[in-house]
Design an enzyme around this catalytic site. Sequence first.
Site, PDB file in Angstrom:
ATOM      1  N   LEU A  26       7.308   3.484   3.712  1.00 25.69           N
ATOM      2  CA  LEU A  26       6.771   2.128   3.805  1.00 25.69           C
ATOM      3  C   LEU A  26       7.259   1.525   5.107  1.00 25.69           C
ATOM      4  CD1 LEU A  26       7.513   0.759   0.196  1.00 25.69           C
ATOM      5  CD2 LEU A  26       5.306   1.533   1.075  1.00 25.69           C
ATOM      6  N   ASP A  27       6.473   0.633   5.696  1.00 22.98           N
ATOM      7  CA  ASP A  27       6.918  -0.073   6.894  1.00 22.98           C
ATOM      8  C   ASP A  27       8.214  -0.832   6.588  1.00 22.98           C
ATOM      9  OD1 ASP A  27       4.682   0.789   8.237  1.00 22.98           O
ATOM     10  OD2 ASP A  27       3.585  -1.095   8.027  1.00 22.98           O
ATOM     11  N   LYS A  28       8.990  -1.074   7.618  1.00 27.85           N
ATOM     12  CA  LYS A  28      10.271  -1.759   7.464  1.00 27.85           C
ATOM     13  C   LYS A  28      10.139  -3.063   6.679  1.00 27.85           C
ATOM     14  CE  LYS A  28      13.890  -4.007  10.230  1.00 27.85           C
ATOM     15  NZ  LYS A  28      14.357  -4.324  11.601  1.00 27.85           N
ATOM     16  N   ASP A  29       9.141  -3.870   7.003  1.00 28.94           N
ATOM     17  CA  ASP A  29       9.032  -5.195   6.393  1.00 28.94           C
ATOM     18  C   ASP A  29       8.186  -5.219   5.122  1.00 28.94           C
ATOM     19  OD1 ASP A  29      10.643  -6.481   8.313  1.00 28.94           O
ATOM     20  OD2 ASP A  29       8.970  -6.471   9.729  1.00 28.94           O
ATOM     21  N   THR A  30       7.669  -4.062   4.715  1.00 26.43           N
ATOM     22  CA  THR A  30       6.923  -3.948   3.463  1.00 26.43           C
ATOM     23  C   THR A  30       7.883  -3.560   2.346  1.00 26.43           C
ATOM     24  OG1 THR A  30       4.928  -3.244   4.644  1.00 26.43           O
ATOM     25  CG2 THR A  30       5.016  -2.795   2.282  1.00 26.43           C
TER      26      THR A  30
END
Length: 346
Positions: A141-145
């Site tokens: 997952l993306d860092k901010d997701t």
Amino acid sequence: MSGVQHITVTEEDGEQRLDRFLKKKFPQLSQGMIEKFCRKGDLRVDKGRVKANARVAPGQEIRVPPIPDEAPKPKHEGISDADAKFIQSCVLWKDEHIIALNKPPGLPSQGGSGQGNRHVDGLSEALMFGYKDKPKLVHRLDKDTSGVLLLARTDRVARRLSEAFRAKTTRKIYWAAVAGAPEPKTGTIRFGLVKAPGHGRGGEGEKMICIHPAKIDKTEGAKRATTDYFTLHILGQRVSWVALVPITGRTHQLRAHMAEIGHPIIGDGKYGGSGQENLGDGWGAQLGGEISRKLHLHARQISFDHPVTGKRITLTAPLPEHMKRTWDLLDWHENDVPADPFEDLK
């Protein structure tokens, strides 16, 4: 000190580097010890001398010289007690084969420039729970997701889960708050994606550009991408709660796709900035008032066939705190919507 051992590589072990194979079998072995055994000729594969980075395959026989009966290295070596407790608190579900995390926003899945070991992969030694090896990421997952993230506890399960992701037998549903009100309320986005030039060496500045489906084949580096969306709630045409299903799994796919149709995800400064001309008109960067500036994108649910039992598993991750506050402020309730709103469309 053990005696000489002869070990045959099995199909379950698969093909892998010799040093990694040995570390899994004998956690007390250091890289230096393995390389020393190889230099002296004490460690052999099919009676021949080898280097530590040689690859071994099922059916090959490994001669292992006497090794010390030392206790395994501390499980959390290089990880603080606080970080170990933190990553363990993220465990959503686990069995003998798989660990599912509810990844918090701001924590990268894997390492990058200047991140040290504070990412899921780096902290996964604290998720061994009695196993010899740390669990392995099978997607990211993306860092901010935030949301559901799967790790496999063995190589065999990692291979099978990776195959399931490639075969698209897994199903992921994301929740997001987006600027504006999508019209139509449900649909499919098919813009291709290509990396924008000039992103940082560690990928920290990476950004994707959407390409019209008719131009994908003519655009170098462009890949086809498909996203299904379903609008769950609309508040005064200004902000909407949407469910998203990534049919493909491209970098930043959901974020880029929603911005491209004029409804950037709240808190997404990269794809919803004020310089972007769309119906959101900068609302992706910040909705305003009491709404958090953090990205409002959450991997809410994942369904997959268990690689060992064959049972269909569905896991649901609670919203992170900043999205809970937004939902409360907008009077949105998790139990008011179906777990899979796309079911009736099939």
